[in-house]
Design an enzyme around this catalytic site. Sequence first.
Site, short mmCIF file in Angstrom:
data_model
loop_
_atom_site.label_atom_id
_atom_site.label_comp_id
_atom_site.label_asym_id
_atom_site.label_seq_id
_atom_site.Cartn_x
_atom_site.Cartn_y
_atom_site.Cartn_z
N HIS A 235 8.00 8.84 -26.86
CA HIS A 235 6.93 9.66 -26.32
C HIS A 235 7.08 11.13 -26.75
CE1 HIS A 235 4.02 11.24 -23.45
NE2 HIS A 235 4.94 12.04 -22.97
N LYS B 282 7.20 23.03 -13.83
CA LYS B 282 6.46 21.83 -13.43
C LYS B 282 6.17 21.86 -11.94
CE LYS B 282 5.26 17.26 -14.09
NZ LYS B 282 5.40 16.03 -14.84
N HIS C 159 -0.55 15.89 -26.00
CA HIS C 159 -0.49 14.50 -25.53
C HIS C 159 -1.67 13.66 -26.00
CE1 HIS C 159 2.78 16.03 -23.18
NE2 HIS C 159 2.94 14.93 -22.49
N HIS D 273 -0.55 10.52 -27.62
CA HIS D 273 -0.82 9.19 -27.04
C HIS D 273 -1.51 8.29 -28.08
CE1 HIS D 273 -0.71 10.61 -22.54
NE2 HIS D 273 0.48 10.53 -23.09
N GLU E 128 -4.47 17.15 -10.83
CA GLU E 128 -5.01 17.51 -12.14
C GLU E 128 -6.51 17.78 -12.13
OE1 GLU E 128 -2.94 15.63 -15.49
OE2 GLU E 128 -4.85 15.61 -16.55
N LYS F 278 3.24 11.48 -11.01
CA LYS F 278 2.36 10.64 -11.84
C LYS F 278 3.11 9.36 -12.14
CE LYS F 278 -0.66 13.73 -14.40
NZ LYS F 278 -0.99 14.26 -15.74
N ASN G 190 -0.51 18.60 -20.59
CA ASN G 190 -0.78 17.57 -21.61
C ASN G 190 -0.92 18.14 -23.01
OD1 ASN G 190 -0.77 15.22 -20.00
ND2 ASN G 190 -2.69 15.91 -19.09
N ARG H 154 -3.10 21.51 -14.10
CA ARG H 154 -2.11 20.49 -14.48
C ARG H 154 -2.42 19.85 -15.84
NH1 ARG H 154 1.00 15.95 -10.74
NH2 ARG H 154 2.27 15.20 -12.46
N ARG I 181 0.81 -1.24 0.00
CA ARG I 181 0.00 0.00 0.00
C ARG I 181 0.84 1.28 0.00
NH1 ARG I 181 -3.23 -2.97 3.84
NH2 ARG I 181 -4.93 -3.96 2.71
N GLU J 279 9.35 18.17 -24.70
CA GLU J 279 8.65 18.53 -23.45
C GLU J 279 9.12 19.90 -22.94
OE1 GLU J 279 6.09 16.87 -22.37
OE2 GLU J 279 6.36 14.70 -22.57
P1 NAD Z 1 12.69 5.97 -21.87
O1 NAD Z 1 12.61 5.81 -20.43
O2 NAD Z 1 12.24 4.85 -22.74
O3 NAD Z 1 14.20 6.34 -22.25
C1 NAD Z 1 14.56 6.51 -23.62
C2 NAD Z 1 15.73 5.60 -23.99
O4 NAD Z 1 16.93 6.13 -23.41
C3 NAD Z 1 15.63 4.19 -23.44
O5 NAD Z 1 16.14 3.30 -24.40
C4 NAD Z 1 16.53 4.21 -22.22
O6 NAD Z 1 17.04 2.95 -21.85
C5 NAD Z 1 17.63 5.12 -22.69
N1 NAD Z 1 18.39 5.82 -21.68
C6 NAD Z 1 17.94 6.30 -20.48
N2 NAD Z 1 18.91 7.03 -19.91
C7 NAD Z 1 19.97 6.99 -20.74
C8 NAD Z 1 21.26 7.56 -20.71
N3 NAD Z 1 21.62 8.38 -19.74
N4 NAD Z 1 22.10 7.31 -21.73
C9 NAD Z 1 21.73 6.52 -22.76
N5 NAD Z 1 20.50 5.98 -22.87
C10 NAD Z 1 19.65 6.21 -21.87
O7 NAD Z 1 11.91 7.25 -22.37
P2 NAD Z 1 11.82 8.74 -21.81
O8 NAD Z 1 11.77 9.57 -23.01
O9 NAD Z 1 12.83 9.02 -20.78
O10 NAD Z 1 10.41 8.75 -21.06
C11 NAD Z 1 9.21 8.49 -21.76
C12 NAD Z 1 8.20 7.94 -20.79
O11 NAD Z 1 7.92 8.92 -19.78
C13 NAD Z 1 6.86 7.60 -21.42
O12 NAD Z 1 6.43 6.36 -20.95
C14 NAD Z 1 5.94 8.70 -20.95
O13 NAD Z 1 4.61 8.28 -20.88
C15 NAD Z 1 6.52 8.99 -19.60
N6 NAD Z 1 6.19 10.33 -19.10
C16 NAD Z 1 5.70 10.42 -17.83
C17 NAD Z 1 5.41 11.65 -17.28
C18 NAD Z 1 4.95 11.75 -15.86
O14 NAD Z 1 4.57 12.84 -15.44
N7 NAD Z 1 5.01 10.68 -15.10
C19 NAD Z 1 5.63 12.81 -18.04
C20 NAD Z 1 6.14 12.70 -19.32
C21 NAD Z 1 6.42 11.43 -19.84
N1 GLY Z 2 3.42 15.24 -17.83
C1 GLY Z 2 2.12 15.63 -17.39
C2 GLY Z 2 1.98 15.78 -15.92
O1 GLY Z 2 2.88 15.48 -15.18
O2 GLY Z 2 0.96 16.20 -15.46
#
Ligand code: NAD
Ligand code: GLY
Length: 359
Positions: free
Chosen positions: A262, A224, A245, A249, A234, A140, A242, A238, A118, A182
């Site tokens: 992404h 942020k 997005h 998405h 949100e 998130k 998006n 917030r 939990r 972003e």
């Molecule tokens: P990712 O985590 O897939 O990383 C991109 C690639 O880079 C991967 O192959 C990873 O292994 C590699 N990598 C990571 N760090 C590295 C480094 N230092 N050197 C070399 N390679 C490296 O993708 P991302 O772009 O970091 O994140 C996208 C994800 O984040 C999506 O799933 C999206 O939905 C999510 N997201 C979440 C929020 C939130 O608020 N929680 C906001 C925006 C995006």
């Molecule tokens: N990336 C969108 C949020 O964190 O709300």
Amino acid sequence: MATLNVELGDRSYPIIVGSGLLRDEALLTPYIVGEEVVVVTNETVAPLYLDQVTTSLKSRRLVCQVLPDGEQFKNFETLQSIFDMLLENRCSRSTTLIALGGGVVGDVVGFAAACYQRGVPFIQLPTTLLAQVDSAVGGKTAVNHPHGKNMIGAFHQPACVIADTGTLTTLDRRQLAAGIAEVIKYGLIRDPEFFAWLEENIESLLRFDDDALEFVILESCRHKAQVVANDEREAGERALLNLGHTFGHAIEAATGYNRWLHGEAVAVGMLMAATMSQKMGWLDLVAVERVRALLLRAGLPVIVPDKMSSSDFISHMTVDKKVLSGRIRLVLLKKIGDATLSSDYPDDVLAEVLAEFTR
Ligand code: NAD
Ligand code: GLY
């Protein structure tokens, strides 16, 4: 090293930004509860950075897990594998989870932390630009469902975010650009001067200039942190984070979460939102062209995948967390630096935008 705070009362936490921070045990220690620490990363990041983190945690009971790499693994199976590992290692409620990696690792580990017994504390060690400017901050957490992106998740704030800018040196250009998408988003939704700064300085970012990268990480995190402090769950503001997005998405889901990054999908989505805003009579054509030009200079896509039709978009866009009473709500732009969440648009304007982009 610079520190910002996400102000959420007794759940407030710092975002610490600087180079070489992964090796700094003193930064992590205050945020580790109990003696057990579990570091979860992926097969790409582990050989690059796991040692730096584990060396600084030697005095703890330490467990590490290495996940497969890719958005397609941000799913229930991966989540289950984390729970299996936690239970097999008899991890207690006072275990601290550490997410070392990009947004995928951060989102899935954060969700595991939200659910395990939990809820246990977790720390974000983001290693992509996208994760350092966006996903690691704000709590998130989620996994994808075949029907929709990030559909199963929870709000669960990290205990701290430590963004080691030194890790960005191993990103390839495509991943860097995905993070820049972003960053551009913050300019578009709330900071016209920042957008103009990006127009002036995009080449420095693409050269991995340290000062430029640190500046955009801090500016993005400042935006942020403010938005999250104002509207953690949100209920309003917030949702503006998006921008692009809902379209993006749809692209990620339609391409099976394994072809588009992404940030790339968000880039096209932001241009679609800008185009729609222009058709609504809000944004002028010059502004739309500024958006397109900046995305192109950043090396980001401005066209949708070949085989996607308007109806593919609509069927994925109706599975969106912003849908209200069956109506797709979209973040649109009044001008550069001023965004609004709208359900009050003529359907034929959306149809026109989709037709234009899928032609
Ligand atoms: P990712 O985590 O897939 O990383 C991109 C690639 O880079 C991967 O192959 C990873 O292994 C590699 N990598 C990571 N760090 C590295 C480094 N230092 N050197 C070399 N390679 C490296 O993708 P991302 O772009 O970091 O994140 C996208 C994800 O984040 C999506 O799933 C999206 O939905 C999510 N997201 C979440 C929020 C939130 O608020 N929680 C906001 C925006 C995006
Ligand atoms: N990336 C969108 C949020 O964190 O709300």
